[in-house]
Design a protein around this motif. Structure first.
Motif, mmCIF file in Angstrom:
data_model
loop_
_atom_site.group_PDB
_atom_site.id
_atom_site.type_symbol
_atom_site.label_atom_id
_atom_site.label_comp_id
_atom_site.label_asym_id
_atom_site.label_seq_id
_atom_site.Cartn_x
_atom_site.Cartn_y
_atom_site.Cartn_z
ATOM 1 N N LYS A 1 -9.276 1.747 -2.312
ATOM 2 C CA LYS A 1 -8.309 0.830 -1.710
ATOM 3 C C LYS A 1 -7.428 1.551 -0.692
ATOM 4 N N GLU B 1 -7.995 -6.958 -6.090
ATOM 5 C CA GLU B 1 -7.592 -7.935 -5.083
ATOM 6 C C GLU B 1 -8.023 -9.292 -5.620
ATOM 7 N N THR C 1 0.829 -1.202 0.000
ATOM 8 C CA THR C 1 0.000 0.000 0.000
ATOM 9 C C THR C 1 0.863 1.251 0.000
ATOM 10 N N LYS D 1 -11.750 -2.399 -7.241
ATOM 11 C CA LYS D 1 -11.958 -1.151 -6.517
ATOM 12 C C LYS D 1 -11.276 -0.005 -7.241
#
Length: 395
Positions: A315, A301, A281, A310
């Motif tokens: 996210k 994902e 991330t 998404k």
């Protein structure tokens, strides 16, 4: 067992299963999760580990229509995103049926994704409960790969004109287990459980995805100097796998600090980035920042049988925007259409968004005069006009 867990190391499958049984049989948690007894009766404060495979259901395609779960929420962004997704898929005229699930229907959402194999998540919530639900979905459905593609669009706040980075990272292992326990009162330890099997599965998927995408070089980001057992194991497995099966693509190893420095100064250097869940991330945020912002892109994902799509803005839980960017929604729909085998429709939708960018149609966050609704409607109208033209030609 606790002594072995305190040592950071790679656990075998048998050891992992024993850990899971121990954690499941731990005594009930006290009111204060960190007030625990010592020795073998130490309680786990939070977290769980999935050790069983995901039950695979038959593909949800009835009468030629693919069913996809759409998670919506009560926020403005959630409602707006659901409208955007529904309108775009309707305009592309693809045989995809959306099953709308409210964010508070947690069990129904899980069963829906399990049954449909694919879901779109458009709501942005970053509170404790929302994070917990998101991690539970990743864990229960074994969504072990996180993918996003960050690229530069001329005129959209990107200082570097040739950025095109594919990030393929681990998603639900290590830190995502959220395992914490107290061996003695006043001491809390966090466990980052890594297995050889899971690292190998992730790397094999990542290498194959990079090759399918036509990528030429892979940069594996790690901190093996500081974490020689966990990060070092990924480095060793990647080097061995590359030498034996994937020598057609170049593999490069890079420390995290060097990667961050180069991303900020020369992001066009990177082609594909592999990394573990600890840095995924973090690196996706930096890559999206140098390419114009997270609200331009989408994320996936992905597991062996299930996938959740998404906007990257969702996210990363970016809440500094009161409205959902249309660009991330379009990119999410493109990813979904490619996943369900509607490549031609995905290509048309992507070209529609690029056309709006070329025509100077921009939303407020990119110093333009237009709203997200206008961007979406402009793309929809062009798609409908194209479909009408094709029907006239056929007649």
């Amino acid at each position: 067992m606790l002594r072995r867990l305190r040592d950071t190391r790679i656990l075998s499958v048998a050891q992992l299963n024993r850990c899971c049984r121990y954690l499941a049989d731990a005594p009930a948690k006290p009111t204060d999760p960190y007030v625990v007894t010592t020795g073998l009766s130490a309680n786990v404060a939070k977290g769980q580990m999935r050790s069983l495979p995901v039950s695979g259901l038959p593909p949800s395609k009835y009468g030629g229509i693919t069913h996809v779960s759409l998670l919506t929420g009560s926020t403005i962004i959630g409602q707006q995103g659901a409208k955007f997704v529904t309108a775009l898929l309707h305009s592309t005229r693809v045989p995809v049926e959306l099953q709308r699930i409210a964010s508070d229907q947690e069990e129904e959402y899980f069963n829906s994704v399990l049954r449909n194999h694919a879901a779109v998540h458009v709501d942005i919530l970053c509170d404790k409960e929302a994070k917990k639900k998101s991690l539970k979905i990743c864990n229960d459905l074994d969504l072990y790969v996180f993918m996003t593609r960050l690229r530069s669009f001329p005129g959209f706040k990107c200082r570097f004109p040739d950025v095109d980075i594919q990030v393929i990272a681990q998603n639900n292992i290590g830190n995502y287990a959220e395992l914490e326990y107290a061996p003695v009162k006043g001491v809390v330890e966090a466990l980052r459980v890594v297995t050889h099997e899971n690292v190998t599965k992730y790397l094999r998927h990542a290498f194959e995805a990079a090759i399918r995408a036509g990528r030429c070089r892979v940069t594996l980001i790690h901190k093996a100097n500081e974490w020689p057992v966990t990060d070092g194991a990924m480095v060793e497995i990647a080097e061995k796998m590359h030498a034996e099966d994937y020598c057609s693509i170049k593999l490069e190893l890079m420390e995290l600090d060097d990667c961050v420095n180069r991303l900020i100064t020369d992001p066009a250097y990177f082609d594909t980035i592999f990394t573990n869940d600890r840095y995924a991330t973090f690196l996706a945020t930096i890559c999206s920042g140098v390419a114009g912002g997270a609200n331009l892109f989408s994320a996936i994902e992905l597991g062996d049988s299930h996938a959740v799509f998404k906007p990257l803005q969702t996210k990363l839980s970016l809440t500094n925007y009161s409205l959902l960017s249309p660009y991330g929604i379009v990119s999410t729909c493109v990813d979904l259409l490619n996943h369900v085998g509607q490549e031609s429709c995905a290509k048309s939708l992507w070209k529609g968004m690029l056309r709006t960018m070329t025509d100077g149609i921009k939303t407020v966050e990119f110093d333009g005069p237009d709203t997200g609704e206008y961007v979406i409607c402009n793309i929809m109208n062009k798609l409908r006009c194209s479909a009408l033209g094709e029907n006239v030609e056929k007649k």
